[in-house]
Structures are given as structure tokens and as C-alpha cells.
Write an enzyme that holds these catalytic residues in place. Sequence first.
Site, PDB file in Angstrom:
ATOM      1  N   VAL A   1      17.009  32.461 -39.970  1.00 55.99           N
ATOM      2  CA  VAL A   1      16.880  32.631 -41.420  1.00 55.99           C
ATOM      3  C   VAL A   1      16.709  34.106 -41.766  1.00 55.99           C
ATOM      4  O   VAL A   1      17.278  34.591 -42.748  1.00 55.99           O
ATOM      5  CB  VAL A   1      15.710  31.795 -41.967  1.00 55.99           C
ATOM      6  N   ASP A   2      15.946  34.834 -40.972  1.00 58.16           N
ATOM      7  CA  ASP A   2      15.816  36.272 -41.181  1.00 58.16           C
ATOM      8  C   ASP A   2      17.187  36.944 -41.165  1.00 58.16           C
ATOM      9  O   ASP A   2      17.515  37.755 -42.030  1.00 58.16           O
ATOM     10  CB  ASP A   2      14.949  36.894 -40.077  1.00 58.16           C
ATOM     11  N   TYR A   3      17.977  36.611 -40.162  1.00 60.33           N
ATOM     12  CA  TYR A   3      19.254  37.299 -39.997  1.00 60.33           C
ATOM     13  C   TYR A   3      20.248  36.932 -41.094  1.00 60.33           C
ATOM     14  O   TYR A   3      20.914  37.804 -41.651  1.00 60.33           O
ATOM     15  CB  TYR A   3      19.839  36.998 -38.616  1.00 60.33           C
TER      16      TYR A   3
END
Length: 404
Positions: free
Chosen positions: A176-178
Site C-alpha cells: 500500500v505504501d508503494y
Amino acid sequence: MANDAEDQPQAMAGVRVLESGRFFAAPLVGTLLGDMGAEVIRYEEPGTGDPLRHGYPPLIDDKVGPYFLWSARNKKSITLDLRKPRGQELFKELVRVSDVVTENFTPGTMARWGLGYEDLRQVNPNIIMLSVSAYGATGPYGDRPGIDHVIQAASGLMSITGEPDGPPTFMGIAIVDYVTGFMNTYAVQTALFHREKTGEGQWIDNSLFDTGTWMLEHKILHYTYMGEMAWREGSRGRPLSRAYPASDGEVFIVGLFRGGSAVLEATGLERFRDDPRFPAGAARPMDRAVADEMDAALEEWTRAHTIAEIEETLLPLGVMMSPVNDVAAIVNNPQYEARGNLVEVEHPELGPLRFQGVAPKLSRTPGRVESAAPLLGEHNDYVYGELLGCNAADIEELRAEGVI
């Protein structure tokens, strides 16, 4: 394509990004734009710097964290204490000469320092500001903290990840961060395009939660329109399509999506193709018991063959498959090398570093990794001296006061 990337222009050259984010979701914007030529100035806390400099996993040579070394390439580092009034003034001076500001503090933090979007647009009306948080700046969850794994749970992604009879699990990377980082970069470039046409800057409010729920693809529509829930399928979502053990490793085969009959014939399992319980088309449902029988039979066949033998049998038939490569296999993979995906840069403390470079290959404006992650405050003299016009005495005074 025989192009010398070193001699070609970069699409984002001339764009200056002032980065005040942490970890990945906001800083990945600087990584991606920096790869394409933008000047990225990364603000860090004096003395300590970004948490990733000294964070997990184990440090390289007990000096620098690998996450930081990978994500901070092509960036300049300055130190600045935004809790001090003079630090806030310097930040605003940098905003005057920047195009984009990125941050991922808890919503309201920058505003409390007098550095919210409304404050910064008074300094530079054309500024584009990206704010990233766990749940966004609005809504009942706006003040909740969260990191990638929490948002994988909150967004529904974790509920569809794992084996059907096992617990929900998170993915092997901070997915999700990426993806949020890519979404943020897309938003910033959209805002830059809009500014190019109108001269207007704007504020971008994005969250990990927004991205995570967006990643649910068709599953939202299936529920809202058809009332169908999505659950964990693990690696057995489709018959003949999962990771199978070979005699020397594992292979992932997609056997029913395309060429299911060919897989059965090539592996000596024609009896399933002729079984009346076998569906005529890949989209038709298959009895679970039949699917399990087929999987078990195919696994027996793969266990008796090497990965190379399985490739030689199935690839000529157009069957999609691949060895389940680990990181060592990727680094030594001929396709990885042929695509130029492994780059080497020189770090002032660690020497040569090799890691993944720029993924998309642009014919006219290729990206490139030109410099390793900076030392803490390495570019203070350049930024405060050349960009802001401070003399040596001014800079020394800022150091003495703990502002930088």
C-alpha cells in the site's frame, strides 16, 4: 534500443521538489521524480535524520539502512528543525524557490508549524503541496495513525490475502505504501500539468486508505451490484494455476486460464480432459473435488521434473509459467540484466552499491540513477548558501543555534 541515457534530456529537469516526508508513501514521489531529473531536496531532522537511515532491516555495514539507500538515491539532504521559528522561516524561503512540497505527517502537523497549504501559498501562490496520511485529512478517521500493514487490514486487502482455511495475512512488501507513492506521483504530475496550463498551484490530499480501497479492483463492484463477497483464495483460486514443487525448486503455472487441455496432454493427464466433469471452457465452474484431483496429479508430475524440463515442456505450448524466483535468482536473471534493471552507484561511506534502477524505458527522456543516497546534511551549504544566499557566517550561526 541503442541510446546513451547519459546524453539524453530528462523530462522532469527543472522541477524542484522540497521533501519533508518519512518512510515511503510521500518520499517515493521524490524517488520517482528524481529518477526522471527533478531536483529533490530532502529535509531531515538535525542530528538524527530520516528514521530509515538507522531503521530496519539490519544496517549495511552498521551504518545506513538499505531502505534509505534505495529510496533516497538522486536526492539532496539538508537538516532543518521545523519546530524552531527560524527553521520554519527557512522552510518558507525554500518554498519560494520550489515547485512541489511533499509531506506525510499526521494531518494538521504542518499547519501547527505555520506550514500548512494556506500558509505556503501565501509565500508561493503556485506551489503544489502533497499531504499523505493514513486515512486522509477529512472524515472520522482523519486523526488515526496507521502504517502499511494496518491499512492492508483496514482497506479490505488483508481479508482477501492468504489461504482459504488460514488467517488473513499481509503481503511480503509494503504494497500500500508503494502503490500510494505511485498514486501520489501521478497526482503531482497531474497538478504540474494543470499548473503549466493555468499557472495555478493546488493542494493534494491522499491517504493509504484511499489507495488500499482503490486496489480492491472489481471486488467493490461485485459487492455493490451483485452482492458477492470476495474471500481468500490463496494459491488455489483456479485449478491448474498455482505454485507447484519441482524436483529442484518451485514453478508457478497458469494452466487453465489458457491452454488447459494442452497442459493436461503434455503432462500425461488427458484423463481429466476427457472426464465429463471437466468444464468445456475456462470460465465455467469446476467441481472442487475434480480441481483437487487435477492439482494433485499435476503436482505429482512437476515433482518428478526439474524446472528446466517443465519449461521445455510447457513454454512451447504457450502456457504461462515461471520459476518462483528468489532475490538471488533475480539479480542473476538474464532478462533482468538485459533490461538494465540493476544499477551501480558510488556511496561516499559504503563504496559501490547495486540495486534496482528505473523500471519504465523512455526512448526520448530516459530516467537514470546518478547519485547514491546523500549523507545527512550533505547539501546544507549548497541549499542554504547557493539557493537562499546565506553566507558562511549565517550558516555557522544556524548550526550553532541547532536550526540545521
